[in-house]
Design a protein around this motif. Structure first.
Motif, PDB file in Angstrom:
ATOM      1  N   THR A 138       0.779  -1.486   0.159  1.00 48.01           N
ATOM      2  CA  THR A 138      -0.201  -0.198   0.158  1.00 48.01           C
ATOM      3  C   THR A 138       1.083   1.298   0.383  1.00 48.01           C
ATOM      4  N   ILE A 139       0.560   2.032  -0.443  1.00 45.11           N
ATOM      5  CA  ILE A 139       1.103   3.740  -0.795  1.00 45.11           C
ATOM      6  C   ILE A 139       0.173   4.577   0.038  1.00 45.11           C
ATOM      7  N   ALA A 140       0.052   5.319   0.518  1.00 48.16           N
ATOM      8  CA  ALA A 140      -0.777   5.695   1.171  1.00 48.16           C
ATOM      9  C   ALA A 140      -0.458   6.751   2.572  1.00 48.16           C
ATOM     10  N   ALA A 141      -1.081   7.842   2.682  1.00 46.64           N
ATOM     11  CA  ALA A 141      -0.837   8.493   4.023  1.00 46.64           C
ATOM     12  C   ALA A 141      -1.167   7.741   5.116  1.00 46.64           C
ATOM     13  N   SER A 142      -2.302   7.136   5.470  1.00 54.26           N
ATOM     14  CA  SER A 142      -1.953   6.146   6.807  1.00 54.26           C
ATOM     15  C   SER A 142      -2.158   5.119   6.381  1.00 54.26           C
ATOM     16  N   ALA A 143      -2.232   4.467   7.439  1.00 57.32           N
ATOM     17  CA  ALA A 143      -1.647   2.493   7.503  1.00 57.32           C
ATOM     18  C   ALA A 143      -2.928   2.085   6.623  1.00 57.32           C
ATOM     19  N   PRO A 144      -2.898   1.279   6.357  1.00 57.35           N
ATOM     20  CA  PRO A 144      -4.256   0.556   5.722  1.00 57.35           C
ATOM     21  C   PRO A 144      -4.938   0.014   6.663  1.00 57.35           C
TER      22      PRO A 144
ATOM     23  N   ASP B  67       2.613  -8.100   5.121  1.00 63.88           N
ATOM     24  CA  ASP B  67       1.987  -6.413   4.531  1.00 63.88           C
ATOM     25  C   ASP B  67       2.641  -5.448   4.474  1.00 63.88           C
ATOM     26  N   LEU B  68       3.077  -4.489   3.377  1.00 62.53           N
ATOM     27  CA  LEU B  68       4.016  -3.077   3.255  1.00 62.53           C
ATOM     28  C   LEU B  68       3.373  -2.080   2.970  1.00 62.53           C
ATOM     29  N   TRP B  69       3.695  -1.446   4.266  1.00 65.40           N
ATOM     30  CA  TRP B  69       3.002   0.485   3.414  1.00 65.40           C
ATOM     31  C   TRP B  69       4.106   1.189   3.688  1.00 65.40           C
ATOM     32  N   TYR B  70       3.879   1.735   2.079  1.00 69.71           N
ATOM     33  CA  TYR B  70       5.020   3.053   2.529  1.00 69.71           C
ATOM     34  C   TYR B  70       3.860   4.077   2.135  1.00 69.71           C
TER      35      TYR B  70
ATOM     36  N   SER C 257       3.358   7.828   2.715  1.00 67.15           N
ATOM     37  CA  SER C 257       3.443   8.584   1.683  1.00 67.15           C
ATOM     38  C   SER C 257       3.344   9.984   2.267  1.00 67.15           C
ATOM     39  N   GLY C 258       2.514   9.494   3.517  1.00 64.82           N
ATOM     40  CA  GLY C 258       2.484  10.808   4.375  1.00 64.82           C
ATOM     41  C   GLY C 258       4.236  11.380   5.505  1.00 64.82           C
ATOM     42  N   ASN C 259       4.663  10.812   5.490  1.00 69.23           N
ATOM     43  CA  ASN C 259       6.447  10.077   6.364  1.00 69.23           C
ATOM     44  C   ASN C 259       7.614  10.047   4.963  1.00 69.23           C
ATOM     45  N   GLY C 260       7.405  10.655   3.453  1.00 72.85           N
ATOM     46  CA  GLY C 260       8.411  10.348   3.302  1.00 72.85           C
ATOM     47  C   GLY C 260       8.531   9.093   2.032  1.00 72.85           C
ATOM     48  N   TYR C 261       7.400   8.604   1.892  1.00 72.20           N
ATOM     49  CA  TYR C 261       7.395   6.785   1.766  1.00 72.20           C
ATOM     50  C   TYR C 261       8.284   6.336   2.527  1.00 72.20           C
ATOM     51  N   ARG C 262       7.953   6.193   3.630  1.00 70.01           N
ATOM     52  CA  ARG C 262       8.792   5.614   4.570  1.00 70.01           C
ATOM     53  C   ARG C 262       8.568   4.038   4.477  1.00 70.01           C
ATOM     54  N   LEU C 263       9.039   3.192   4.741  1.00 69.01           N
ATOM     55  CA  LEU C 263       8.533   1.479   4.329  1.00 69.01           C
ATOM     56  C   LEU C 263       8.707   0.800   5.202  1.00 69.01           C
ATOM     57  N   ASN C 264       7.319   0.123   5.648  1.00 66.05           N
ATOM     58  CA  ASN C 264       6.849  -0.250   7.014  1.00 66.05           C
ATOM     59  C   ASN C 264       6.326  -1.581   6.327  1.00 66.05           C
ATOM     60  N   GLN C 265       6.509  -2.674   7.828  1.00 69.52           N
ATOM     61  CA  GLN C 265       5.721  -3.781   7.451  1.00 69.52           C
ATOM     62  C   GLN C 265       5.073  -4.331   8.158  1.00 69.52           C
ATOM     63  N   TYR C 266       4.486  -4.823   8.678  1.00 71.24           N
ATOM     64  CA  TYR C 266       3.417  -5.424   9.640  1.00 71.24           C
ATOM     65  C   TYR C 266       3.563  -6.875  10.254  1.00 71.24           C
ATOM     66  N   GLU C 267       3.654  -7.131  11.554  1.00 74.91           N
ATOM     67  CA  GLU C 267       4.073  -8.057  11.898  1.00 74.91           C
ATOM     68  C   GLU C 267       3.847  -8.286  13.246  1.00 74.91           C
ATOM     69  N   ALA C 268       3.602  -9.393  13.823  1.00 78.14           N
ATOM     70  CA  ALA C 268       3.248  -9.124  15.495  1.00 78.14           C
ATOM     71  C   ALA C 268       1.588  -7.746  15.986  1.00 78.14           C
ATOM     72  N   GLY C 269       1.155  -7.743  14.998  1.00 78.67           N
ATOM     73  CA  GLY C 269      -0.047  -7.331  14.886  1.00 78.67           C
ATOM     74  C   GLY C 269       0.402  -5.249  14.971  1.00 78.67           C
ATOM     75  N   ALA C 270       1.558  -5.036  14.684  1.00 77.92           N
ATOM     76  CA  ALA C 270       2.014  -3.472  14.769  1.00 77.92           C
ATOM     77  C   ALA C 270       2.983  -3.412  13.080  1.00 77.92           C
ATOM     78  N   TRP C 271       2.797  -1.962  12.567  1.00 75.24           N
ATOM     79  CA  TRP C 271       3.376  -1.586  11.271  1.00 75.24           C
ATOM     80  C   TRP C 271       4.839  -0.790  11.911  1.00 75.24           C
ATOM     81  N   SER C 272       6.116  -1.341  12.179  1.00 74.25           N
ATOM     82  CA  SER C 272       7.617  -0.608  12.536  1.00 74.25           C
ATOM     83  C   SER C 272       8.001  -0.708  10.924  1.00 74.25           C
ATOM     84  N   PRO C 273       9.355   0.109  10.853  1.00 71.95           N
ATOM     85  CA  PRO C 273       9.792  -0.146   9.785  1.00 71.95           C
ATOM     86  C   PRO C 273      10.438  -0.587   9.161  1.00 71.95           C
TER      87      PRO C 273
END
Length: 163
Positions: A55-61, A68-71, A73-89
């Motif tokens: 997902t590329i969006a300003a808020s978490a999906p 799952d991966l989330w770029y 876009s509201g934070n310089g397209y920082r890449l995050n991954q969803y693991e153990a119930g939370a988004w982490s860089p």
């Protein structure tokens, strides 16, 4: 497919897009467009490998799944991954950036602070001779006993200051 098919002509998609019933962009269903873009809810690649949702969006999906991966876009397209119930860089890999690719010209002024540098990670052997002068050290940043008069060329260190 027959010769007069209104959707495809040979291997050419004749309509702007084909979509699943009830397709809603960004929400449900699937679509394949003439321009090569496509949207699917889930995707399985041959060989049975599950592909994470990207997902590329300003808020978490909403309703993410592990991996799952989330770029952001509201934070310089920082890449995050969803693991153990939370988004982490998420770091792509230790070899993702070629050695020497990040230069001083690519780093915005004053964006790296002493608090961001782990203690003991920069040694005198890593600093080229003559690159740090007394004028480049902010007043009050030199602590007595850490820098001596022989360490900074042309500087005198007196109880935590340079002169």
């Amino acid at each position: 497919m027959k010769a007069g098919d209104p959707i495809v002509g040979g291997t050419i998609l004749r309509t702007p897009a084909i979509q699943s019933p009830g397709y809603v962009p960004g929400t449900s269903g699937w679509s394949i467009s003439q321009d090569g873009s496509a949207e699917f809810e889930d995707l399985t690649v041959r060989g049975g490998q599950a592909v994470p949702k990207i997902t590329i969006a300003a808020s978490a999906p909403a309703s993410p799944q592990a991996g799952d991966l989330w770029y952001d876009s509201g934070n310089g397209y920082r890449l995050n991954q969803y693991e153990a119930g939370a988004w982490s860089p998420y770091q792509i890999g230790t070899n993702a950036i070629a050695g020497g690719a990040i230069t001083a010209a690519l780093i915005a002024a004053n964006t790296i602070t002493a608090a961001q540098i782990a203690s003991g990670t920069i040694t005198a052997g890593q600093i080229a001779a003559g690159t740090i002068t007394a004028a480049e050290i902010a007043a009050g940043t030199v602590v007595a006993g850490i820098v001596d008069g022989t360490t900074i060329e042309g500087a005198t260190v007196i109880a935590g200051t340079t002169g």
